[in-house]
Enzyme design. Structure first.
Site, PDB file in Angstrom:
ATOM      1  N   ASP A 186       0.779  -1.425  -0.094  1.00 58.66           N
ATOM      2  CA  ASP A 186      -0.081   0.154   0.099  1.00 58.66           C
ATOM      3  C   ASP A 186       0.658   1.118  -0.009  1.00 58.66           C
ATOM      4  O   ASP A 186       0.830   2.057  -0.600  1.00 58.66           O
ATOM      5  CB  ASP A 186      -0.925   0.153   1.111  1.00 58.66           C
ATOM      6  CG  ASP A 186      -1.897  -0.805   1.298  1.00 58.66           C
ATOM      7  OD1 ASP A 186      -2.118  -1.326  -0.271  1.00 58.66           O
ATOM      8  OD2 ASP A 186      -2.654  -1.294   3.059  1.00 58.66           O
TER       9      ASP A 186
ATOM     10  N   ARG B 257       5.005  -9.402  -5.236  1.00 62.41           N
ATOM     11  CA  ARG B 257       3.693  -9.939  -4.804  1.00 62.41           C
ATOM     12  C   ARG B 257       2.912  -8.896  -5.119  1.00 62.41           C
ATOM     13  O   ARG B 257       3.729  -7.323  -4.799  1.00 62.41           O
ATOM     14  CB  ARG B 257       3.942 -10.021  -2.828  1.00 62.41           C
ATOM     15  CG  ARG B 257       4.925  -9.198  -2.391  1.00 62.41           C
ATOM     16  CD  ARG B 257       5.080  -9.642  -1.151  1.00 62.41           C
ATOM     17  NE  ARG B 257       5.009  -8.994  -0.339  1.00 62.41           N
ATOM     18  CZ  ARG B 257       5.396  -8.424   1.451  1.00 62.41           C
ATOM     19  NH1 ARG B 257       6.207  -9.631   1.763  1.00 62.41           N
ATOM     20  NH2 ARG B 257       5.261  -7.577   1.859  1.00 62.41           N
TER      21      ARG B 257
ATOM     22  N   GLU C 218       0.769  -5.478  -4.754  1.00 67.36           N
ATOM     23  CA  GLU C 218       0.421  -3.786  -6.578  1.00 67.36           C
ATOM     24  C   GLU C 218       1.777  -4.333  -6.503  1.00 67.36           C
ATOM     25  O   GLU C 218       1.467  -3.841  -8.006  1.00 67.36           O
ATOM     26  CB  GLU C 218      -0.832  -3.197  -5.691  1.00 67.36           C
ATOM     27  CG  GLU C 218      -1.195  -2.562  -6.542  1.00 67.36           C
ATOM     28  CD  GLU C 218      -2.576  -2.494  -6.756  1.00 67.36           C
ATOM     29  OE1 GLU C 218      -3.021  -0.867  -6.950  1.00 67.36           O
ATOM     30  OE2 GLU C 218      -3.631  -2.669  -5.618  1.00 67.36           O
TER      31      GLU C 218
END
Length: 378
Positions: free
Chosen positions: A17, A271, A273
């Protein structure tokens, strides 16, 4: 026009994120000359990929971006003109209250997770009224096709990738303390979740007929590999040697260096995003470890992406890509035959990826889409 932006990010799996939010903040600042304030709840994890960030300082400016610790928000906060709520995190109550005090409502955007699922184009741009307050936010979906918000892509990214010569690669490897290439070597970067079948992959790479360098960031995957090889291999510092396989364990890299690591490798295991998208811009064959979700929801996301990505591949090559993707994500057991089949198509996949990048490049990038969306509403 220069606008003020607030981006809110809670760090869920350490790097995915915040990786997206940090790239977005830098692109808004550098490519679009916006004023950005980034609110983060875990500065220590953030500093792993942004070494200039001091986790002990609650408010600081790094690369022209104001970085603030989420929990230290003052009661008299002045919201920005554009507010991004990244990946379904919830804005602090004090900030929502401050939104109500503004004469002109800011553009409030709910930046969603990346998905190739067909329904994304139907939901992109839909309004989401607050259940009890006169505030509206808008769903904004990154994506791989027209009708979505696009992907993060700096203005000069493709040119930088094209200019990354053999000499530039050697200089990068030397600067980062990475091993120089051996003749005929297969160079692999490995970044994955704990659920990935790392031990099985290592056993497969034992059997390689060519030298393999596996580059792994510090963490649980590196620990598992070190434990597996500890008794049967030579280990010096962050290097582990076992037959044709050499494992080099490295610290986490700043994002632009990580991009260059991907450019330097023949295969990239990625892995989540952020690294997933960067592996696509890198152009080498990649294997995506998708974030596991309840009730197998991640399988739909994986299949939807692979449907797009393999659409123009010959059937046997598409089958090899799908098979290793399913195995790496735990649907089936990975074995040497599956890996060697994927390896066989290395050059063909690399050529396919050039076409895939050109296809993605036809989209407006995510930061530009956000800037245009905000301007149309201010």
């Amino acid at each position: 026009m220069q606008r003020r932006w607030d981006i809110f990010c809670t760090i869920i799996d350490n790097f995915g994120d915040i990786g997206v939010c940090w790239r977005l903040a830098r692109q808004l600042t550098q490519d679009h000359h916006q004023t950005v304030r980034l609110w983060v709840d875990d500065l220590a994890s953030f500093s792993c990929i942004a070494p200039d960030v001091n986790p002990e300082i609650q408010r600081q400016v790094v690369q022209g971006i104001e970085i603030c610790h989420w929990q230290c928000m003052p009661a008299e906060i002045m919201p920005a003109e554009v507010v991004i709520e990244a990946f379904a995190c919830e804005l602090p109550d004090v900030y929502v209250a401050a939104l109500l005090q503004r004469k002109k409502q800011p553009v409030w955007i709910n930046l969603e997770y990346l998905s190739a699922e067909p329904w994304v184009t139907q939901c992109h741009g839909l309004p989401s009224p607050h259940p009890s307050l006169p505030l509206i936010k808008t769903f904004f979906f990154p994506g791989f096709v027209q009708g979505t918000g696009g992907l993060l892509r700096e203005k000069n990214l493709i040119a930088q990738r094209s200019a990354f010569s053999t000499i530039a690669e050697c200089e990068f490897l030397q600067r980062k303390g990475l091993l120089a290439r051996k003749p005929g070597e297969i160079r692999i970067s490995l970044f994955c979740y704990d659920t990935a079948p790392v031990t099985k992959l290592i056993r497969i790479l034992f059997e390689s007929s060519k030298p393999v360098l596996l580059i792994v960031p510090e963490g649980s995957a590196a620990g598992s590999i070190a434990s597996l090889l500890n008794n049967s291999s030579s280990q010096t510092g962050k290097l582990i040697q076992h037959g044709q396989l050499t494992v080099q364990i490295i610290p986490f890299m700043e994002q632009t260096d990580y991009d260059r690591l991907l450019w330097s490798c023949d295969f990239n295991f990625v892995r989540g995003e952020d690294s997933f998208v960067r592996a696509q811009w890198a152009g080498s064959p990649f294997i995506w470890n998708i974030y596991p979700q309840a009730e197998g929801a991640h399988w739909k996301k994986l299949d939807a992406f692979l449907d797009l990505y393999t659409a123009n591949m010959p059937e046997d090559m598409a089958d090899a890509v799908r098979e290793i993707g399913a195995c790496w994500n735990g649907k089936y057991e990975i074995n040497s035959a599956i890996w060697l089949n994927f390896l066989f198509f290395r050059e063909s996949i690399t050529q396919h990826n050039k076409s895939w990048v050109r296809q993605l490049f036809e989209q407006v990038d995510l930061a530009s889409s956000l800037v245009k969306f905000a301007e149309n509403r201010l």
